[in-house]
Scaffold this active site. Sequence first.
Site, PDB file in Angstrom:
ATOM      1  N   GLU A 162      28.857  31.389 -83.292  1.00 34.40           N
ATOM      2  CA  GLU A 162      27.460  30.992 -83.533  1.00 34.40           C
ATOM      3  C   GLU A 162      27.156  30.785 -85.014  1.00 34.40           C
ATOM      4  OE1 GLU A 162      25.489  33.168 -79.628  1.00 34.40           O
ATOM      5  OE2 GLU A 162      24.813  33.796 -81.613  1.00 34.40           O
ATOM      6  N   GLU A 360      29.683  33.099 -73.900  1.00 34.23           N
ATOM      7  CA  GLU A 360      28.666  34.149 -73.763  1.00 34.23           C
ATOM      8  C   GLU A 360      27.537  33.631 -72.894  1.00 34.23           C
ATOM      9  OE1 GLU A 360      26.907  35.905 -77.309  1.00 34.23           O
ATOM     10  OE2 GLU A 360      28.854  35.887 -78.328  1.00 34.23           O
TER      11      GLU A 360
END
Length: 458
Positions: A162, A360
Amino acid sequence: MKYAFPDNFWWGSASSALQTEGAREGETTWDYWFAREPNRFHNGVGPQQTSTFYQHWKTDIQLLKQLNHNSFRTSISWARLIPDGIGEVNPEAVDFYNQVIDELNEQGITPFITLFHFDMPMAMQDIGGWENRDVVDAYARYAQICFELFGDRVLHWFTFNEPIVPVEGGYLYDFHYPNVVDFQRAATVAYHTVLAHAKAVQAYRAGHYAGEIGIVLNLTPSYPRSQNPADVKAAHIADLMFNRSFLDPVLRGEYPADLVALLKSYDQLPACKPEDGFLIAEGKIDLLGVNYYQPRRVKCRDSAVNPQAPFMPEWFFDSYEMPGRKMNPYRGWEIYEPGIYDILVNLRDNYGNPRCFISENGMGVENEQRFIENGQINDRYRIDFISEHLSWLHKGISEGCNCLGYHMWTFIDNWSWCNAYKNRYGFIQLDLKTQQRTIKKSGEWFAATALNNSFDKE
């Protein structure tokens, strides 16, 4: 209805070094920030109070085995391996990561290893962090050391987790250290992160390792309020800034021309060197990890921008609350399962259908103790959350999307940045006082799903 998944589908979960290990020698930005502003952390709980994976890695891997994981993603801590970011390698860290990797492989659990999961060594932040190209070179060296040490047994590498989050948190919206609000500095951090990523990919290719290298991006589909051209344009700009600023360089080897033009028109472009373009083109990945939690809903701005206010992405759009949306009230996030399908279709139709997996997806809930029945948390809501997302994922796969697996965040309730232990995400309940681990209902459900490579849903 039965939802069956392709052979060799990756079933597992994700975690990170900083959120689970504890007991670290090298200081990170999180340790530094917590020491100075503990009030910014939920209940004053800082990054030393983790789920103690450093001590309990062997029993935790046994629990992964019990949950029928065939794969597991975690990260290496740069600050543990090279405490000052650039100097000597810490032999104790090498021993620890060797043991973890060897044990995972021995138990038939494929290790997926991330090199950077928000945990900048403080020594690197002291010289400017990602704003400084010297840190880009230091990261490239760190990556190369990791490949040399562990690349014979780790076949799935990820340069960053991320990478947009440190940009947003640290340089735009004041929710990560160094708490700067400055778009140009944010753009520089994002740009240098892409360069660091590309240098790591370059080093991996040069080493002719047996595995593959990728990146993990949190992709947040931008949905316009309406098909009015102003709303559509607002959603497009949000998509450029928050998704395509990393997606295009790593999959296409270049930035979107309209993003570059937009930032140039506001004089917000980072400083570039002529050779950067060649480097970015060499950073194309083998495998994309996709983190999906919530959609972004946007509309055009209804009010004029304050010319004295700092330049921000929100100069171009407003957020929009869709009537009747489903919410996770504990996290304040919308739950929108079709988003996972829309991401896969976009990758298939606009990016050449890259090899990818869901790295995720998760649901944080506060005070789960109230759902204890016979000593076990009955988190039916989490089972519903996962099965709904998996059914949309299944639809994408059935329509030709190249998605190879699903990893849940997370394996065990862990420390979560400024939220500490406010919301729990794990398949396994963690008692903070005793460090006792207890499998939740969702863990049992996931174990059965992974074992059968399928699940049934009414």
